[in-house]
Design an enzyme around this catalytic site. Structure first.
Site, mmCIF file in Angstrom:
data_model
loop_
_atom_site.group_PDB
_atom_site.id
_atom_site.type_symbol
_atom_site.label_atom_id
_atom_site.label_comp_id
_atom_site.label_asym_id
_atom_site.label_seq_id
_atom_site.Cartn_x
_atom_site.Cartn_y
_atom_site.Cartn_z
ATOM 1 N N LEU A 83 0.628 -1.025 -0.017
ATOM 2 C CA LEU A 83 0.253 -0.100 -0.104
ATOM 3 C C LEU A 83 0.972 1.128 -0.178
ATOM 4 O O LEU A 83 0.098 2.366 -0.080
ATOM 5 C CB LEU A 83 -1.259 -0.058 0.689
ATOM 6 C CG LEU A 83 -2.021 -1.040 1.086
ATOM 7 C CD1 LEU A 83 -2.715 -1.050 2.426
ATOM 8 C CD2 LEU A 83 -2.902 -1.895 -0.140
ATOM 9 N N HIS A 85 2.784 4.827 -1.710
ATOM 10 C CA HIS A 85 2.618 5.058 -3.171
ATOM 11 C C HIS A 85 3.734 4.431 -3.535
ATOM 12 O O HIS A 85 5.202 5.226 -2.999
ATOM 13 C CB HIS A 85 2.144 6.553 -2.990
ATOM 14 C CG HIS A 85 0.913 6.543 -2.445
ATOM 15 N ND1 HIS A 85 0.318 6.700 -1.349
ATOM 16 C CD2 HIS A 85 -0.181 6.397 -3.201
ATOM 17 C CE1 HIS A 85 -0.813 6.263 -1.204
ATOM 18 N NE2 HIS A 85 -1.227 6.463 -2.351
ATOM 19 N N MET A 120 8.613 6.390 4.884
ATOM 20 C CA MET A 120 8.288 4.972 4.544
ATOM 21 C C MET A 120 9.837 4.428 3.488
ATOM 22 O O MET A 120 10.219 4.244 3.814
ATOM 23 C CB MET A 120 7.988 4.149 3.471
ATOM 24 C CG MET A 120 5.773 4.400 4.692
ATOM 25 S SD MET A 120 6.989 3.673 6.823
ATOM 26 C CE MET A 120 7.177 1.966 6.326
ATOM 27 N N GLU A 121 10.454 6.129 2.344
ATOM 28 C CA GLU A 121 11.445 4.663 1.998
ATOM 29 C C GLU A 121 12.667 5.691 2.782
ATOM 30 O O GLU A 121 13.966 4.783 2.268
ATOM 31 C CB GLU A 121 11.735 6.445 0.824
ATOM 32 C CG GLU A 121 10.544 6.443 -0.132
ATOM 33 C CD GLU A 121 9.501 5.672 -0.283
ATOM 34 O OE1 GLU A 121 8.285 5.670 -0.567
ATOM 35 O OE2 GLU A 121 8.712 6.823 1.186
ATOM 36 N N ASP A 135 25.426 -8.727 6.883
ATOM 37 C CA ASP A 135 25.280 -9.066 5.801
ATOM 38 C C ASP A 135 27.115 -9.224 5.550
ATOM 39 O O ASP A 135 27.377 -10.415 5.652
ATOM 40 C CB ASP A 135 24.748 -9.097 4.550
ATOM 41 C CG ASP A 135 24.884 -9.824 3.864
ATOM 42 O OD1 ASP A 135 24.511 -11.094 4.465
ATOM 43 O OD2 ASP A 135 25.316 -9.645 2.519
#
Length: 166
Positions: A83, A85, A120-121, A135
């Protein structure tokens, strides 16, 4: 800790309580900036190796590779989080700083000119950069700790936010 009001509601649910993308069609286009931070406790010995460039890696230098991974992830946020964008970022900067003898801080700042924010980015960029450091260093220790991924600030939307360190 909470900044919610009694009138707050989840934005990704429709009237029937089902998942729904937020309609941003009527929102104003503004310049929106968000900054997020992750801290990674590597341990003093691993951090010394990374800083000295003595950590062998086929993927390249640890910090530079993590920066690239963070930017790439921020650009793919809508593919990872339901959800969200899809945004064409104007800018995305990832910065890694040694903040103590065993810890690094990763900050991701994302910028867009659009109808929805870039929190969110920024959070995705900081998180994936931290995961990339893990990692690349995990062969030396599995005691690496990724902690405190959080939004630091956002501007340009309905309301600005600035985290105050306690």
């Amino acid at each position: 800790m909470s900044d919610t009001s009694p009138n707050s509601k989840l934005t990704h649910l429709n009237a029937a309580g089902q998942p729904s993308m937020v309609d941003v069609g009527q929102k104003a286009v503004t310049r929106r900036v968000a900054k997020a931070r992750s801290r990674v406790v590597l341990g003093a010995e691993i951090l010394k190796l990374v800083q000295a460039g003595d950590l062998p890696s086929h993927k390249g230098p640890v910090f530079q590779t993590a920066i690239l991974a963070g930017v790439m992830a921020a650009k793919k946020t809508a593919d990872l989080i339901p959800l969200c964008h899809p945004l064409g970022l104007d800018d995305c900067q990832v910065r890694i700083e040694v903040t103590s003898h065993d810890t690094i801080t990763i900050e991701c700042t994302a910028t867009v000119t659009g109808k929805t924010g870039v929190e969110m980015e920024a959070l995705t960029g900081a998180s994936v950069a931290a995961l990339t450091v893990y990692d690349m260093c995990k062969a030396l220790s599995h005691n690496i700790l990724i902690q405190e991924t959080r939004l630091i600030e956002k501007t340009g939307g309905k309301r600005d936010f600035h985290h105050v360190d306690e």
